[in-house]
Design a protein around this motif. Structure first.
Motif, PDB file in Angstrom:
ATOM      1  N   LEU A 221    -111.815  10.801  27.756  1.00 20.37           N
ATOM      2  CA  LEU A 221    -110.904  10.170  27.163  1.00 20.37           C
ATOM      3  C   LEU A 221    -111.310   9.018  26.319  1.00 20.37           C
ATOM      4  O   LEU A 221    -112.238   8.159  27.002  1.00 20.37           O
ATOM      5  N   ARG A 222    -110.871   8.697  25.210  1.00 20.63           N
ATOM      6  CA  ARG A 222    -111.161   7.538  24.622  1.00 20.63           C
ATOM      7  C   ARG A 222    -110.248   6.437  25.163  1.00 20.63           C
ATOM      8  O   ARG A 222    -109.440   6.635  26.007  1.00 20.63           O
ATOM      9  N   ASP A 223    -110.598   5.163  24.960  1.00 19.63           N
ATOM     10  CA  ASP A 223    -109.942   3.994  25.525  1.00 19.63           C
ATOM     11  C   ASP A 223    -108.368   4.213  25.501  1.00 19.63           C
ATOM     12  O   ASP A 223    -107.530   4.018  26.254  1.00 19.63           O
ATOM     13  N   ASP A 224    -107.848   4.557  24.133  1.00 20.96           N
ATOM     14  CA  ASP A 224    -106.521   4.528  23.886  1.00 20.96           C
ATOM     15  C   ASP A 224    -105.904   5.606  24.658  1.00 20.96           C
ATOM     16  O   ASP A 224    -104.682   5.616  24.873  1.00 20.96           O
ATOM     17  N   GLN A 225    -106.754   6.810  24.818  1.00 21.82           N
ATOM     18  CA  GLN A 225    -106.127   7.926  25.600  1.00 21.82           C
ATOM     19  C   GLN A 225    -106.220   7.512  26.990  1.00 21.82           C
ATOM     20  O   GLN A 225    -105.210   7.975  27.763  1.00 21.82           O
ATOM     21  N   VAL A 226    -106.805   6.863  27.247  1.00 30.20           N
ATOM     22  CA  VAL A 226    -106.854   6.544  29.114  1.00 30.20           C
ATOM     23  C   VAL A 226    -105.542   5.780  29.277  1.00 30.20           C
ATOM     24  O   VAL A 226    -104.957   5.876  30.282  1.00 30.20           O
ATOM     25  N   VAL A 227    -105.120   4.804  28.368  1.00 31.51           N
ATOM     26  CA  VAL A 227    -103.580   4.068  28.333  1.00 31.51           C
ATOM     27  C   VAL A 227    -102.644   5.082  28.731  1.00 31.51           C
ATOM     28  O   VAL A 227    -101.802   5.077  29.530  1.00 31.51           O
ATOM     29  N   GLU A 228    -102.593   6.438  27.861  1.00 34.56           N
ATOM     30  CA  GLU A 228    -101.602   7.559  28.102  1.00 34.56           C
ATOM     31  C   GLU A 228    -101.962   8.145  29.433  1.00 34.56           C
ATOM     32  O   GLU A 228    -101.037   8.512  30.138  1.00 34.56           O
ATOM     33  N   LEU A 229    -103.340   8.228  30.041  1.00 34.56           N
ATOM     34  CA  LEU A 229    -103.355   8.680  31.298  1.00 34.56           C
ATOM     35  C   LEU A 229    -102.739   7.801  32.465  1.00 34.56           C
ATOM     36  O   LEU A 229    -102.228   8.181  33.380  1.00 34.56           O
ATOM     37  N   THR A 230    -102.804   6.409  32.067  1.00 30.09           N
ATOM     38  CA  THR A 230    -102.432   5.343  33.113  1.00 30.09           C
ATOM     39  C   THR A 230    -100.886   5.846  33.132  1.00 30.09           C
ATOM     40  O   THR A 230    -100.042   5.683  34.264  1.00 30.09           O
ATOM     41  N   VAL A 231    -100.128   5.974  31.818  1.00 30.81           N
ATOM     42  CA  VAL A 231     -98.658   6.156  32.023  1.00 30.81           C
ATOM     43  C   VAL A 231     -98.475   7.509  32.756  1.00 30.81           C
ATOM     44  O   VAL A 231     -97.613   7.644  33.515  1.00 30.81           O
TER      45      VAL A 231
END
Ligand SMILES: Cc1cc2nc3c(=O)[nH]c(=O)nc-3n(C[C@H](O)[C@H](O)[C@H](O)COP(=O)(O)O)c2cc1C
Length: 333
Positions: A164-174
């Motif tokens: 995952l790219r950093d912006d996708q990691v945010v989605e994983l956090t959610v």
């Protein structure tokens, strides 16, 4: 002759476990499994080992479709193949060989001898030291070449690993937060978690609190294995700053795909050990159907997410205690 690996007759057990397939079944005990349920059993015949799902070890609330059960059996399957390769044995793997027998997940057939490659020996050694490490990993970045090696390990087994790219990691956090909220407010989930984290004395499965890490600030929350209890593993000072997250996914969503995913997961985790990386699986993000759907969108709908994996570098490797394992003679509970 058919020998259940769980046969309690010591002579039969000794005969079965002394051959290469018996040794492989023993090595496969070290495989990771959801809640450390170890939901498989081996039946050993002459030159053949059958891997069976033990449905009595399924987690009905968390895993109603048995997807994670089959993934767990897949990790055992690949651990067995890794052990055979290191011992110089060629083997054919037949997945779900009997359409009328859904619990027969795989049949291993010895086909001859082969010369082990150095990598075969390293992978077999990795089975003895691999652990699920839930602690936050350090800020040291995971090298790009390791990421390529991990991705290739998944592909070799017919599955895929999307980092995952950093912006996708945010989605994983959610996704992880939603999954955690949905599960912890579900009475059946709480009962299942409690049952597998508080095993009866002498039991050789489940996740002891010694492997649980207290909740600390980190990029993506991991499953809390000790809600309301005191988690005993020191999380240290790190906060997952250098951690890389990936989604393991398959092209379709059938039991064969789940088995393949488990085999790939085993290969990826052992490859991580060989690359000097710590790792831990995160399946909470695929256990809640709506959250799994959001991960599908992260993959642009191109595949079926099986679980997420985190990889990183730890300052204090080797400090995670070993989780228990069943003994070969034990009957399923
Ligand atoms: C299919 C699967 C799902 C898992 N899901 C999680 C998870 O969501 N969170 C976690 O911390 N560990 C997870 N694990 C790791 C298991 O808890 C771990 O393998 C088991 O407790 C045995 O410990 P070990 O891996 O250190 O040998 C998962 C493992 C498998 C195979």
């Amino acid at each position: 002759m058919s020998v259940y690996f769980t046969d309690t007759d010591p002579t039969m057990r000794a005969r079965a476990s002394s051959g290469p397939l018996g040794q492989a079944a023993l090595a496969a005990l070290r495989a990771p499994s959801v809640f450390n349920t170890q939901p498989w059993r081996w039946e050993l015949h002459d030159g053949v080992a059958d891997l069976r799902a033990e449905l009595g070890r399924r987690l009905p609330a968390l895993d109603p479709d048995s997807r994670l059960l089959v993934v767990s059996c897949g990790t055992a399957l690949n651990h067995a193949v890794v052990s055979l390769a290191a011992g110089g044995h060629a083997v054919a793997v037949h997945r779900l060989p009997d359409p009328d027998d859904a619990t027969l997940l795989a049949r291993l057939v010895l086909t001859g001898r082969r010369t082990p490659e150095p990598m075969d020996l390293r992978m077999a050694q990795a089975t003895t030291v691999r652990r699920t490490d839930r602690r936050p990993f350090s800020a040291i970045p995971v090298p790009e070449e390791s990421i390529e090696t991990l991705r290739a390990a998944a592909e070799r087994h017919g599955a895929h690993l999307q980092f995952l790219r950093d912006d996708q990691v945010v989605e994983l956090t959610v996704a992880a937060s939603h999954a955690s909220d949905a599960e912890i407010t579900d009475r059946r989930y709480r009962a299942e978690l409690s049952a597998w984290t508080h095993r009866p004395p002498g039991s050789a499965d489940g996740v002891p609190v010694t492997g649980a890490v207290s909740t600390v600030p980190r990029r993506v929350p991991v499953r809390d294995f000790a809600p309301g209890d005191h988690a005993t593993l020191d999380p240290g000072e790190d906060s997952d700053a250098g951690t890389r997250y990936a989604i393991l996914f398959t092209d379709a969503d059938t039991p064969t795909d789940w088995l393949i995913a488990g085999e790939a997961m085993s290969a990826v985790l052992l490859t991580a050990v060989c690359s000097g990386l710590a790792s831990s699986p995160m399946s909470d993000v695929t256990e809640v159907p709506s959250v799994r759907q959001s991960l599908r969108q992260l993959l642009s709908g191109l595949g079926w997410p099986v679980l997420a994996l985190r990889f990183g570098i730890v300052h204090r490797p080797g400090e995670v205690p070993r989780t228990p394992r069943r003994t070969p003679g034990e009957e399923s509970s």
